[in-house]
Design an enzyme around this catalytic site. Structure first.
Site, PDB file in Angstrom:
ATOM      1  N   LYS A 115      13.074  44.284 -39.027  1.00  0.00           N
ATOM      2  CA  LYS A 115      12.202  45.190 -38.252  1.00  0.00           C
ATOM      3  C   LYS A 115      12.610  45.122 -36.786  1.00  0.00           C
ATOM      4  O   LYS A 115      12.658  44.051 -36.190  1.00  0.00           O
ATOM      5  CB  LYS A 115      10.739  44.759 -38.368  1.00  0.00           C
ATOM      6  CG  LYS A 115      10.084  45.073 -39.701  1.00  0.00           C
ATOM      7  CD  LYS A 115       8.619  44.687 -39.670  1.00  0.00           C
ATOM      8  CE  LYS A 115       7.981  44.800 -41.038  1.00  0.00           C
ATOM      9  NZ  LYS A 115       6.570  44.333 -41.019  1.00  0.00           N
ATOM     10  N   LYS A 167       9.586  39.712 -33.766  1.00  0.00           N
ATOM     11  CA  LYS A 167       9.972  38.291 -33.790  1.00  0.00           C
ATOM     12  C   LYS A 167       9.795  37.773 -35.222  1.00  0.00           C
ATOM     13  O   LYS A 167       9.034  38.341 -35.999  1.00  0.00           O
ATOM     14  CB  LYS A 167       9.042  37.481 -32.891  1.00  0.00           C
ATOM     15  CG  LYS A 167       9.146  37.758 -31.381  1.00  0.00           C
ATOM     16  CD  LYS A 167       8.306  36.703 -30.641  1.00  0.00           C
ATOM     17  CE  LYS A 167       8.304  36.935 -29.140  1.00  0.00           C
ATOM     18  NZ  LYS A 167       7.646  38.220 -28.792  1.00  0.00           N
TER      19      LYS A 167
HETATM   20  N1  C2G Z   1      -3.445  46.410 -36.976  1.00  0.00           N
HETATM   21  C1  C2G Z   1      -4.626  46.933 -36.461  1.00  0.00           C
HETATM   22  N2  C2G Z   1      -5.097  46.466 -35.279  1.00  0.00           N
HETATM   23  C2  C2G Z   1      -4.429  45.490 -34.607  1.00  0.00           C
HETATM   24  C3  C2G Z   1      -3.240  44.960 -35.134  1.00  0.00           C
HETATM   25  C4  C2G Z   1      -2.762  45.436 -36.337  1.00  0.00           C
HETATM   26  O1  C2G Z   1      -5.252  47.825 -37.067  1.00  0.00           O
HETATM   27  N3  C2G Z   1      -4.936  45.062 -33.418  1.00  0.00           N
HETATM   28  C5  C2G Z   1      -2.955  46.938 -38.255  1.00  0.00           C
HETATM   29  C6  C2G Z   1      -1.577  47.569 -38.134  1.00  0.00           C
HETATM   30  O2  C2G Z   1      -1.695  48.912 -37.678  1.00  0.00           O
HETATM   31  C7  C2G Z   1      -1.066  47.487 -39.568  1.00  0.00           C
HETATM   32  C8  C2G Z   1      -1.718  46.198 -40.095  1.00  0.00           C
HETATM   33  O3  C2G Z   1      -2.796  45.880 -39.182  1.00  0.00           O
HETATM   34  O4  C2G Z   1      -1.544  48.595 -40.333  1.00  0.00           O
HETATM   35  C9  C2G Z   1      -0.747  45.032 -40.141  1.00  0.00           C
HETATM   36  O5  C2G Z   1      -0.211  44.877 -38.841  1.00  0.00           O
HETATM   37  P1  C2G Z   1       1.202  44.108 -38.701  1.00  0.00           P
HETATM   38  O6  C2G Z   1       1.140  42.849 -39.462  1.00  0.00           O
HETATM   39  O7  C2G Z   1       1.584  44.111 -37.261  1.00  0.00           O
HETATM   40  O8  C2G Z   1       2.143  45.112 -39.535  1.00  0.00           O
HETATM   41  P2  C2G Z   1       3.506  45.755 -39.048  1.00  0.00           P
HETATM   42  O9  C2G Z   1       4.363  44.717 -38.424  1.00  0.00           O
HETATM   43  O10 C2G Z   1       3.157  46.975 -38.307  1.00  0.00           O
HETATM   44  O11 C2G Z   1       4.215  46.097 -40.465  1.00  0.00           O
HETATM   45  O12 C2G Z   1       6.167  48.966 -43.663  1.00  0.00           O
HETATM   46  C10 C2G Z   1       5.135  48.814 -42.713  1.00  0.00           C
HETATM   47  C11 C2G Z   1       5.240  47.514 -41.986  1.00  0.00           C
HETATM   48  O13 C2G Z   1       5.368  46.428 -42.887  1.00  0.00           O
HETATM   49  C12 C2G Z   1       4.009  47.304 -41.112  1.00  0.00           C
END
Ligand code: C2G
Length: 143
Positions: free
Chosen positions: A44, A48
């Site tokens: 990605k 990190k």
């Molecule tokens: N999220 C949220 N509010 C936040 C942080 C995250 O609503 N303050 C949501 C993100 O929009 C996502 C989910 O929580 O829908 C998981 O966030 P991450 O673990 O950061 O996922 P990401 O790295 O965006 O990976 O194929 C799609 C990817 O795997 C998504």
């Protein structure tokens, strides 16, 4: 039985993640979470490596009442196969993914919804806050 699917890394599990999972589950009866593997995270852009390894993040997600099944997310392209394999009605993501071509194409096969992100928290914010706290602590120690 309405089946919902979402994806993410869910590292350093926080309130924003929990709210997303809670709202996703409220849209149906069964929630599948595609959890990014450590290898996939490495692909990605700008991401990190996660603090917790996949197995730890999987165990934490499986202990959340809203989550019914956790599957590995190993490629960007697996989503349509997941939708078919798990008979998904709705794919849900946070609004930071709104309009992404990684999700929009699924609209030909299922509902795709983007829910407002939870402001004020994120895994990177938590890491930054803890780092500054550690630095501050060290400066106090040296004085
Ligand atoms: N999220 C949220 N509010 C936040 C942080 C995250 O609503 N303050 C949501 C993100 O929009 C996502 C989910 O929580 O829908 C998981 O966030 P991450 O673990 O950061 O996922 P990401 O790295 O965006 O990976 O194929 C799609 C990817 O795997 C998504």
């Amino acid at each position: 039985m309405k089946r919902v699917l979402t994806y993410g890394t869910f590292d350093l599990l926080h309130w924003g993640h929990i709210r997303l999972l809670k709202r996703a589950k409220s849209l149906g009866d069964y929630l599948v979470v595609g959890l990014s593997t450590d290898g996939f995270n490495a692909q990605k852009p700008g991401k990190k490596s996660s603090y917790h390894v996949y197995e730890t993040r999987k165990t934490m997600l499986e202990s959340i009442r809203y989550v019914d099944l956790v599957i590995p997310e190993v490629t960007w392209e697996q989503k349509l196969a997941d939708v078919k394999k798990y008979s998904i009605d709705t794919v849900v993501m946070g609004s930071d993914w709104e309009g992404s071509e990684k999700f929009e194409y699924l609209k030909d096969y299922c509902e795709v919804l983007y829910l407002p992100r939870t402001e004020g928290t994120s895994t990177s914010q938590i890491r930054r806050d803890l780092l500054w706290e550690a630095i501050g602590y060290r400066e106090e120690e040296e004085q």
